[in-house]
Design a protein around this motif. Structure first.
Motif, short mmCIF file in Angstrom:
data_model
loop_
_atom_site.label_atom_id
_atom_site.label_comp_id
_atom_site.label_asym_id
_atom_site.label_seq_id
_atom_site.Cartn_x
_atom_site.Cartn_y
_atom_site.Cartn_z
N PRO A 1 0.83 -1.22 0.00
CA PRO A 1 0.00 0.00 0.00
C PRO A 1 0.86 1.26 0.00
O PRO A 1 2.05 1.23 0.28
N GLY A 2 0.19 2.39 -0.31
CA GLY A 2 0.82 3.70 -0.18
C GLY A 2 1.01 4.45 -1.47
O GLY A 2 1.03 5.68 -1.47
N ARG A 3 1.16 3.75 -2.56
CA ARG A 3 1.45 4.40 -3.84
C ARG A 3 0.16 4.83 -4.54
O ARG A 3 -0.88 4.20 -4.40
N ARG A 4 0.26 5.93 -5.30
CA ARG A 4 -0.85 6.37 -6.13
C ARG A 4 -0.58 6.00 -7.59
O ARG A 4 0.55 6.12 -8.07
N TYR A 5 -1.62 5.53 -8.29
CA TYR A 5 -1.51 5.08 -9.67
C TYR A 5 -2.42 5.93 -10.54
O TYR A 5 -3.54 6.26 -10.14
N ARG A 6 -1.97 6.24 -11.73
CA ARG A 6 -2.77 6.99 -12.69
C ARG A 6 -3.45 6.00 -13.63
O ARG A 6 -2.82 5.09 -14.17
N PHE A 7 -4.75 6.20 -13.84
CA PHE A 7 -5.52 5.35 -14.74
C PHE A 7 -5.79 6.02 -16.09
O PHE A 7 -6.38 5.42 -16.97
N GLY A 8 -5.38 7.27 -16.24
CA GLY A 8 -5.62 7.99 -17.48
C GLY A 8 -6.85 8.87 -17.43
O GLY A 8 -7.75 8.68 -16.60
N TRP A 9 -6.90 9.89 -18.32
CA TRP A 9 -8.03 10.79 -18.45
C TRP A 9 -8.36 11.47 -17.11
O TRP A 9 -9.53 11.68 -16.76
N GLY A 10 -7.33 11.80 -16.35
CA GLY A 10 -7.51 12.52 -15.10
C GLY A 10 -7.95 11.67 -13.92
O GLY A 10 -8.25 12.21 -12.86
N THR A 11 -7.98 10.35 -14.08
CA THR A 11 -8.40 9.47 -12.99
C THR A 11 -7.18 8.78 -12.38
O THR A 11 -6.13 8.65 -13.00
N GLY A 12 -7.34 8.34 -11.15
CA GLY A 12 -6.27 7.64 -10.46
C GLY A 12 -6.74 7.15 -9.11
O GLY A 12 -7.88 7.42 -8.69
N SER A 13 -5.88 6.44 -8.41
CA SER A 13 -6.26 5.89 -7.12
C SER A 13 -5.02 5.57 -6.31
O SER A 13 -3.94 5.31 -6.87
N ARG A 14 -5.18 5.56 -5.00
CA ARG A 14 -4.11 5.15 -4.09
C ARG A 14 -4.44 3.77 -3.52
O ARG A 14 -5.56 3.51 -3.11
#
Length: 256
Positions: A29-42
């Motif tokens: 845990p802890g990292r943030r990921y980008r999913f594209g088109w301004g979306t992402g999640s930690r």
């Protein structure tokens, strides 16, 4: 059939001598990921088990390869240790794996074990017309001599999914929930809510419905408590089918 929920969408399926893993996610845990088109999640929770705890694995069923909450870096590193990977047609080209379009099938074959037929089922990872943004996703219907299992994949409830529920005859259904939303797209959903899961389960003849993909990431809006509040409004015969698996512990399911 024995199921072990590793975390997020990651599930070890043990059946008829086969060890099949879904959507491997093993990053801490802890990292943030980008999913594209301004979306992402930690990622807010790590896996209950590590890759070494799960080997050997005979096959990976990967609903899609382009979002880290279904295939993160450690999960991607795990893939070369697995003989067979089944995924979307586009993902198959990217990974050199067996790629399936909805309705297409492949067969898992090994000496001394029954064949397992794997058929891709339709999924829509968001609202209407979102496929060019969210990408290709599939579910998987598994059938072998003596049993059957369906994994929905990341999807909202839509006509194609309801048609699958009407025609499938399965012992166990694994539903990806979480009611995913992103601030940039407001109220739009990208995976099923508890209410949608109850409606879908009412159409299925599955004796057991197993929720996954509802914890461990910041973009999962509906955790277990929120899903259960909505399930509480479902008819008793639907609500009783839902079975929450403890993290990291094998559980026998699918028996009458």
């Amino acid at each position: 059939m024995r199921l072990t929920h590793v975390g997020g969408p990651t599930l070890l399926v043990e059946v008829a001598g086969w060890r099949i893993l879904t959507d491997p996610t093993f990053d801490p845990p802890g990292r943030r990921y980008r999913f594209g088109w301004g979306t992402g999640s930690r990622k807010v929770a790590g896996p209950a088990l590590q890759p070494a705890d799960l080997l050997p694995v005979d096959a990976v069923l990967l609903t899609h390869d382009h979002h880290a909450d279904n295939l993160d870096d450690a999960g991607r590193a795990f893939l070369p240790s697995v003989p067979v990977i089944v995924t979307t047609a586009s993902g198959g080209r990217r990974l050199g794996a067996r790629g399936l379009r909805p309705g297409e099938s492949t067969v898992l074959i090994a000496p001394g074990r029954p064949d397992v037929e794997v058929t891709a089922t339709p999924a829509r990872h968001g609202p209407p017309l979102s496929r060019p943004v969210t990408g290709d996703v599939v579910g998987f219907a598994l059938r072998w001599d003596g049993g059957s299992l369906w994994i929905s994949g990341d999807t909202v409830l839509f006509r194609g999914l309801r048609e699958v529920a009407e025609r499938l005859r399965v012992d166990v259904a694994v539903l990806h929930l979480g009611g995913v939303r992103f601030p940039v797209t407001g109220p739009l959903r990208y995976s099923m809510t508890g209410r949608q899961a109850a409606r879908l389960a009412a159409q299925l003849d599955a004796r057991v419905v197993v929720p996954v993909h509802y914890e461990g990431w910041s973009h999962f809006v509906q955790g277990r408590a929120a899903v259960e509040r909505q399930l509480a409004q479902a008819p008793d015969d639907v609500r009783r089918r839902f079975r929450w698996l403890p993290m990291g512990e094998p559980v026998e399911v699918g028996t009458a």
